[in-house]
Write an enzyme that holds these catalytic residues in place. Structure first.
Site, PDB file in Angstrom:
ATOM      1  N   SER A 168      46.635  18.507  73.112  1.00 29.78           N
ATOM      2  CA  SER A 168      47.462  18.753  74.294  1.00 29.78           C
ATOM      3  C   SER A 168      46.931  19.937  75.082  1.00 29.78           C
ATOM      4  O   SER A 168      46.337  20.870  74.506  1.00 29.78           O
ATOM      5  CB  SER A 168      48.902  19.041  73.855  1.00 29.78           C
ATOM      6  OG  SER A 168      49.678  19.561  74.911  1.00 29.78           O
ATOM      7  N   LYS A 181      49.195  22.014  67.673  1.00 34.88           N
ATOM      8  CA  LYS A 181      48.098  21.211  68.231  1.00 34.88           C
ATOM      9  C   LYS A 181      46.759  21.937  68.096  1.00 34.88           C
ATOM     10  O   LYS A 181      45.735  21.329  67.760  1.00 34.88           O
ATOM     11  CB  LYS A 181      48.384  20.874  69.696  1.00 34.88           C
ATOM     12  CG  LYS A 181      49.455  19.815  69.887  1.00 34.88           C
ATOM     13  CD  LYS A 181      49.050  18.511  69.218  1.00 34.88           C
ATOM     14  CE  LYS A 181      50.046  17.394  69.459  1.00 34.88           C
ATOM     15  NZ  LYS A 181      49.658  16.130  68.791  1.00 34.88           N
ATOM     16  N   TYR A 184      54.859  24.210  69.252  1.00 27.92           N
ATOM     17  CA  TYR A 184      54.222  22.912  69.519  1.00 27.92           C
ATOM     18  C   TYR A 184      52.739  23.098  69.837  1.00 27.92           C
ATOM     19  O   TYR A 184      51.875  22.459  69.231  1.00 27.92           O
ATOM     20  CB  TYR A 184      54.915  22.202  70.677  1.00 27.92           C
ATOM     21  CG  TYR A 184      54.121  21.018  71.185  1.00 27.92           C
ATOM     22  CD1 TYR A 184      53.971  19.880  70.409  1.00 27.92           C
ATOM     23  CD2 TYR A 184      53.503  21.047  72.441  1.00 27.92           C
ATOM     24  CE1 TYR A 184      53.222  18.805  70.858  1.00 27.92           C
ATOM     25  CE2 TYR A 184      52.759  19.980  72.893  1.00 27.92           C
ATOM     26  CZ  TYR A 184      52.619  18.858  72.099  1.00 27.92           C
ATOM     27  OH  TYR A 184      51.864  17.797  72.543  1.00 27.92           O
TER      28      TYR A 184
END
Length: 329
Positions: A117, A145, A141
């Site tokens: 991402s 990643k 998050y």
């Protein structure tokens, strides 16, 4: 060659599965259906229902299906939720990836595509984000990643597995109405939702150092993202043991929040109520736009869809899932 797509019944995963099947690849899907929908899958795809945390299930699936490559999309992905529940995100995204890679290594899988991402970059202060832009994620998050990329690369290097990490930017649109994103977490469905309820869309901050004062983002059509995954998978299959690719997936063009609001009003016919400006949200960078030069050079990939087509297809999908939304409020 048989590809296993984890999270393949989700919004992004189903588009990737369909693109790969349409291109003649043999595909199976692993999904726990916590957010995925089995009906999104093409008939050629076998669905294995379960979690990447289930090593016994993974070993069985790899052996029975003869899996030779993995496209890993299964993950928790809501930024706000990751701040509230970091342990959940590290368990699902990092531990889940660890278990999956262990099973892949045991099965001698040769290719592994990891959906990363743009969240790994955090708040980049550059006109175009390249793969060499420093990675400074701002939430759990994004951290999972980035750490996931590290783990994928290290595993590939240690065990001779070809790997690719795709850092995609803001995804929207749909290849067909039934495949549309049903969540209300990103700007386009959020604006659809508010307009459909007769409420004003919200713009968070209009005093940024951008042409119209609102944040600028790179929006990538879901069909283009799917073809990028296909291109990466084929590149790895064609060059076993070729090492790692880390690539941005974006258009290289920015669209401001104000421009997006105007385009949504035009496409949907909902010209009122007009957007209202709210205070800036903490952590929102002024501009995040990808450089896609490296993916063009490495994979010969370039986006085929424009922003209007993305919004139009997203709107068709929204209307499919929300009957009555088409009539302006």
């Amino acid at each position: 060659m048989t590809w296993l797509i984890t999270g393949g019944a989700g919004y992004i995963g189903a588009h990737v599965a369909r693109a790969m099947v349409a291109a003649g690849e043999r595909v199976a899907v692993l999904d726990d259906l916590s957010t995925g929908v089995a009906g999104r899958l093409p008939g050629e795809c076998e669905l294995v229902r379960g979690s990447v945390l289930d090593r016994e299930l993974l070993d069985s699936a790899f052996a029975r299906l003869g899996v030779t490559g993995v496209v890993h999309l299964a993950a928790k992905k809501q930024v706000g939720e990751s701040v509230e529940k970091p342990l959940l995100y590290y368990r699902e995204n990092m531990h889940g990836l660890t278990v999956l890679l262990e099973a892949a290594v045991a099965a001698k899988v040769g290719s592994f595509v990891f959906s990363s991402s743009a969240a790994v970059y955090g708040m980049p202060d550059v006109d175009l984000v390249t793969e060499k832009t420093p990675c400074l994620p701002m939430n759990p998050y994004g951290e999972t990643k980035l750490a996931g990329e590290w783990l994928v690369r290290a595993t590939g290097s240690a065990y001779g597995m070809s790997t690719a990490c795709l850092r995609y930017f803001n995804v929207a649109g749909a290849a067909a109405p039934e495949l549309a994103d049903t969540g209300v977490y990103n700007i386009i469905p959020m604006m659809f939702d508010r307009l459909g309820r007769g409420e004003s869309p919200r713009i968070f901050g209009d005093d940024y150092a951008t042409p119209d004062g609102t944040c600028v983002r790179d929006y990538i059509h879901i069909e283009d993202l799917a073809t990028a995954h296909l291109a990466a998978a084929r590149r790895l299959a064609e060059r076993p043991g070729s090492g790692d690719l880390t690539l941005n997936v974006g258009t290289g063009h920015g669209v401001s929040v104000r421009e997006m609001a105007d385009l949504i009003a035009e496409v949907t016919g909902h010209h009122s109520p007009a957007p209202v400006v709210k205070p800036r949200r903490p952590g929102d960078p002024a501009r995040v736009v990808a450089s896609n030069e490296l993916i063009a050079r490495e994979l010969g990939w370039s986006p085929a869809h424009d922003v209007r087509g993305m919004v139009s297809s997203a709107w068709e999908g929204w209307c499919h899932h929300h009957p009555g939304a088409r009539v302006p409020a």
